[in-house]
Design a protein around this motif. Structure first.
Motif, mmCIF file in Angstrom:
data_model
loop_
_atom_site.group_PDB
_atom_site.id
_atom_site.type_symbol
_atom_site.label_atom_id
_atom_site.label_comp_id
_atom_site.label_asym_id
_atom_site.label_seq_id
_atom_site.Cartn_x
_atom_site.Cartn_y
_atom_site.Cartn_z
ATOM 1 N N HIS A 109 -7.103 -9.066 1.435
ATOM 2 C CA HIS A 109 -8.503 -8.640 1.594
ATOM 3 C C HIS A 109 -9.331 -9.397 0.572
ATOM 4 O O HIS A 109 -9.058 -9.327 -0.625
ATOM 5 N N SER A 123 4.009 -5.544 0.416
ATOM 6 C CA SER A 123 4.409 -4.346 1.154
ATOM 7 C C SER A 123 4.557 -4.666 2.634
ATOM 8 O O SER A 123 5.348 -4.046 3.335
ATOM 9 N N ALA B 10 11.040 2.923 5.000
ATOM 10 C CA ALA B 10 11.150 1.740 4.154
ATOM 11 C C ALA B 10 9.798 1.050 3.993
ATOM 12 O O ALA B 10 9.532 0.417 2.979
ATOM 13 N N TYR B 11 8.969 1.188 4.993
ATOM 14 C CA TYR B 11 7.664 0.528 4.946
ATOM 15 C C TYR B 11 6.552 1.472 4.504
ATOM 16 O O TYR B 11 5.394 1.206 4.716
ATOM 17 N N ARG B 12 6.942 2.619 3.890
ATOM 18 C CA ARG B 12 5.919 3.596 3.492
ATOM 19 C C ARG B 12 4.889 2.972 2.558
ATOM 20 O O ARG B 12 3.708 3.315 2.588
ATOM 21 N N ASP B 13 5.341 2.007 1.773
ATOM 22 C CA ASP B 13 4.396 1.412 0.836
ATOM 23 C C ASP B 13 3.438 0.448 1.519
ATOM 24 O O ASP B 13 2.362 0.175 1.020
ATOM 25 N N MET B 14 3.856 -0.050 2.648
ATOM 26 C CA MET B 14 2.917 -0.868 3.416
ATOM 27 C C MET B 14 1.798 0.031 3.939
ATOM 28 O O MET B 14 0.632 -0.327 3.895
ATOM 29 N N SER B 17 -0.412 0.716 1.089
ATOM 30 C CA SER B 17 -1.242 -0.454 0.757
ATOM 31 C C SER B 17 -2.378 -0.615 1.753
ATOM 32 O O SER B 17 -3.521 -0.882 1.373
ATOM 33 N N LEU B 18 -2.040 -0.468 3.026
ATOM 34 C CA LEU B 18 -3.068 -0.678 4.052
ATOM 35 C C LEU B 18 -4.135 0.402 3.985
ATOM 36 O O LEU B 18 -5.320 0.127 4.177
ATOM 37 N N ARG B 20 -4.984 2.036 1.287
ATOM 38 C CA ARG B 20 -5.776 1.700 0.109
ATOM 39 C C ARG B 20 -6.757 0.573 0.430
ATOM 40 O O ARG B 20 -7.927 0.612 0.061
ATOM 41 N N ARG B 21 -6.228 -0.426 1.113
ATOM 42 C CA ARG B 21 -7.077 -1.567 1.440
ATOM 43 C C ARG B 21 -8.245 -1.116 2.317
ATOM 44 O O ARG B 21 -9.385 -1.501 2.122
ATOM 45 N N ARG B 24 -10.628 1.176 0.136
ATOM 46 C CA ARG B 24 -11.329 0.471 -0.932
ATOM 47 C C ARG B 24 -12.086 -0.720 -0.388
ATOM 48 O O ARG B 24 -13.145 -1.069 -0.888
ATOM 49 N N GLY B 25 -11.500 -1.347 0.620
ATOM 50 C CA GLY B 25 -12.121 -2.565 1.159
ATOM 51 C C GLY B 25 -13.368 -2.277 1.972
ATOM 52 O O GLY B 25 -14.264 -3.091 2.026
ATOM 53 N N ARG B 26 -13.435 -1.096 2.568
ATOM 54 C CA ARG B 26 -14.515 -0.833 3.517
ATOM 55 C C ARG B 26 -15.893 -0.929 2.878
ATOM 56 O O ARG B 26 -16.804 -1.537 3.393
#
Lengths: 482, 259
Positions: A109, A123, B10-14, B17-18, B20-21, B24-26
């Motif tokens: 981003h 991730s 296993a991908y819980r952190d993805m 992250s997404l 959060r992105r 925060r990104g919005r």
């Protein structure tokens, strides 16, 4: 037997078994409802077979390179290994965690910092937060972006961006690493570094499948090359051997291609030359045709102009003639006022600066006559109208026989009638010496330099009669018989 | 199925992250930033309450409170359905190039919207305080459960629609038309009592009805959610979630090819 397979499977990192992959190639992908309803036939598609029965195995810790020309199916194979795509037939088995260096910087981003993006990006490769935190320092160090890591990535140059992306990707420890043509990132130094890192990873026992067009890199890192052509394995073996064969084939193909292209270019050139010549010829023809046409037109125009000028001239002349004629007629008309005996055929000329206003032929008794007798005395009275007060005016009188024979004429001297008051008649006295005949009277008023002011021809017809019938001819000659 | 769950774990952190992105990104770079999370639904509430209490003269006590309580869950649901429809397509580049469980995309999307709703509940609580209604704590205990049910419902629908849109792009437009109508068959701007008797069964077929009604029960009527609503919402949510997950699983295999 089963144990063998198990042992084998533990030794085998990747097993690709007779894999076929087809893509649907839509002529015109009708993705919206309307199109599907309106013309179901439009959704017609062609199946393109990209992989046509490929089988290979990669042992644990082995580095295998896939080579082949563009579109042969290398990248598709990699995507099958990562399970982005699935085979139509056959089986793909990959043991262990797969990391693919196919897409760099996924999920970045621009407004988030380098560090935050490392978390996101890593991730996506399937790392947990803990794992990422553990690698954070190594990633930052590798990217050489220590000073910028807490700035938003939109402030990065594209080189920095790619370095960060690559640093994340290459630090994802995986059992199987798939690399697709990405060793062309950053400057030469960074490329070397990536390459060294790749070798290091391999040294750690990671299985690597790599797609690259750089044979040098392939030779250095791969234990084996697989040459794919038209969706099938053409050859596989030691890098040097396969690489040479491939390059030779490519070179042959390249040469063939060059020859083919040259021939095509030649044909193309010939065609163009022919076309150009043809075009030129046509242009010239056209030019000639145009010029001839222009000439013809010009000629016609000139002729038309000349004709017009001629016509105009003629018309002007005619007009002038008509005017002259009209004027003449008008002036002839005036003669009626000059004499009551004015003859129809009489004509008048001159510039009109001085005019005769009245002419009378009188006998002894002062009677106006038309018949004169031979030997008798007469007088012709002429009254001038001299609006311009011309000082020097000459008056001439003439007798012309009916048949055009000029018989007699005389004129005044300038001084003779000078000083006469305006309107006073000038008298011409004469004794008629003509025998029988008819005579036309002519008058002229002119300057001493013979510029004619007024000219009256054939004003009246005088008939001369002789009592003496013995004489013949024109004149009454003084005679005596003895 | 189990493998899928494991993989997703296993991908819980993805997902984290997404989310959060997304959150925060919005609003990064906008002046009011995160405040927009509140301003947007607040404005909506102001407009609706003005229209309905002044023009339509709805006879509901403290109408603005009733409206806010219904509107916040609806905003979440609406975001999930409309945005969820396009979320996979929007990540086409990632889907085509990287292997990861594709469910992560709709899950992240719905979760970030859910977090947004949690934030916006600050307004709801504030409105409750301002109205002087106060809270009934026994009822409040049910609030997380109702939210979870709504989350499951939204996720199920988002999964199904996001997968379908990959194959069929008109879905986006169809959904947007549908959502425009949907808000009016949900008791947000009126109470269920307003609905004529013969249509009441019909309105119960709307899976959002029991959920919004339970929000109303907890915060407006201050009672514990009634059994029939709980059962109905539980059924709808579980069914939607399972169906959505199934549809997604079937369709996801060819995502990379279709995009």
């Amino acid at each position: 037997m089963e144990k063998d397979a198990l042992a084998l499977s533990q030794d085998i990192a990747i097993d690709v078994d007779n894999v076929r992959k087809r893509f649907r190639s839509y002529q015109d992908k009708a993705a919206s409802l309307k199109e599907r309803f309106i013309s179901p036939s439009r959704t017609r598609h062609r199946d393109v077979t990209v992989l046509d029965g490929i089988s290979f195995q990669v042992r644990r810790g082995e580095a295998v390179g896939l080579i082949g020309k563009n579109g042969c199916g290398k990248s598709t194979t990699l995507k099958l290994l990562t399970r982005i795509l699935y085979p139509n037939e056959g089986r793909v088995t990959v043991n262990g965690r797969v990391s693919s260096l196919i897409e760099l910087g996924a999920g970045f981003h621009p407004d988030m910092t380098g560090r935050e993006n490392i978390y996101t990006n890593a991730s996506i490769f399937g790392l947990t937060r803990k794992e990422i935190s553990k690698r954070m320092d190594a990633i930052i160090r590798f990217s050489e972006l220590e000073g910028f890591i807490d700035s938003p990535v939109r402030t990065y140059s594209s080189g920095m961006y790619m370095r960060l992306a690559f640093a994340v990707a290459i630090n994802v420890d995986a059992d199987v690493l798939l690399v697709d043509e990405i060793l062309a990132v950053g400057d030469a130094a960074f490329q070397r570094k990536c390459f060294e890192r790749l070798k290091e990873i391999k040294g750690n026992g990671t299985t690597i499948v790599i797609v690259s067009h750089s044979m040098e890199q392939m030779y250095k890192i791969c234990d084996r090359l697989i040459w794919i052509e038209d969706g099938a394995i053409r050859e596989e073996g030691t890098p040097k051997f396969i690489g040479e064969a491939y390059l030779a084939a490519m070179e042959g193909r390249r040469l063939d291609r060059i020859e083919f292209e040259e021939q095509q270019q030649k044909a193309e050139l010939e065609k163009r030359i022919r076309e150009e010549q043809e075009r030129l010829r046509k242009e010239q023809e056209e030019q000639h045709r145009k010029e001839a046409q222009e000439q013809e037109e010009r000629r016609r125009r000139d002729a038309a102009r000349a004709q017009k000028e001629e016509n105009d001239r003629k018309r002007r002349e005619e007009l002038a003639e008509m005017k002259r004629r009209q004027k003449e007629l008008e002036r002839n008309e005036t003669l009626k006022t000059v004499s009551p005996f004015c003859r129809p055929g009489s004509r008048r000329g001159g510039n009109g600066q001085c005019l005769i206003s009245k002419i009378q032929v009188l006998d002894d008794g002062g009677q106006a006559v038309q018949v004169i007798e031979t030997g008798a005395k007469y007088v012709i009275e002429v009254i001038l109208e001299n609006p311009n007060r011309l000082k020097e005016v000459v008056l001439a009188v003439g007798f012309t026989r009916e048949d055009g024979v000029y018989c007699y004429g005389t004129y005044t001297n300038v001084h003779e009638h000078k000083g006469k008051p305006e309107g006073a008649p000038i008298r011409f006295r004469f004794e008629n010496q003509f025998l029988n005949g008819k005579y036309l009277l002519d008058f002229w008023v002119q300057s001493p330099e013979k510029v004619i002011y007024d000219e009256i021809l054939g004003l009246m017809l005088l008939e001369s009669k002789s009592a003496d019938t013995k004489q013949r001819g024109i004149f009454n000659m003084w005679h005596e018989w003895e | 199925m189990v493998r899928k769950v494991k993989e997703l774990y296993a991908y819980r952190d993805m997902v984290r992250s997404l989310v959060r992105r997304e959150l925060r990104g919005r609003y990064k770079g906008s002046v009011l930033g995160f405040l927009w999370t509140y301003i947007n639904p607040l404005c909506q509430v102001v407009v609706y309450s003005a229209v309905f209490s002044v023009i339509f003269r709805v006879q509901i006590e403290k109408f603005y409170l009733y409206l806010i309580i219904g509107m916040m869950p609806w905003t979440f649901f609406n975001t999930c359905v409309q945005g969820g429809t396009t979320c996979v397509r929007a990540q086409a580049e990632m889907v085509k190039k990287i292997a990861f469980p594709r469910e992560v995309i709709p899950i992240s999307y719905v979760t970030s919207a859910f977090v947004n709703m949690l934030f916006s509940f600050a307004i709801v609580f504030l409105a409750v305080l301002v109205s002087g209604f106060g809270f009934r704590w026994e009822a409040m205990l049910y609030l997380p459960l109702v939210m979870l049910l709504e989350y499951l419902l939204a996720l199920g629908i988002a999964l199904a629609l996001s997968a379908a849109t990959v194959y069929f792009r008109d879905m986006e437009q169809i959904v947007s038309v549908l959502m425009m109508a949907w808000i009016y068959v949900t008791p947000i701007m009126y109470t269920v009592d307003y609905v004529p008797e013969q249509y009441r069964r019909l309105i119960m077929l709307n899976p959002m009805t029991p959920i919004v009604e339970m929000f109303h029960q907890i915060l407006y009527y201050r009672i514990e959610p009634t059994g029939p609503y709980l059962a109905l919402a539980g059924t709808y949510s579980c069914a939607a979630f399972l169906a959505g997950a199934l549809v997604f699983m079937v369709l996801e295999r060819n995502f990379a090819e279709e995009m």
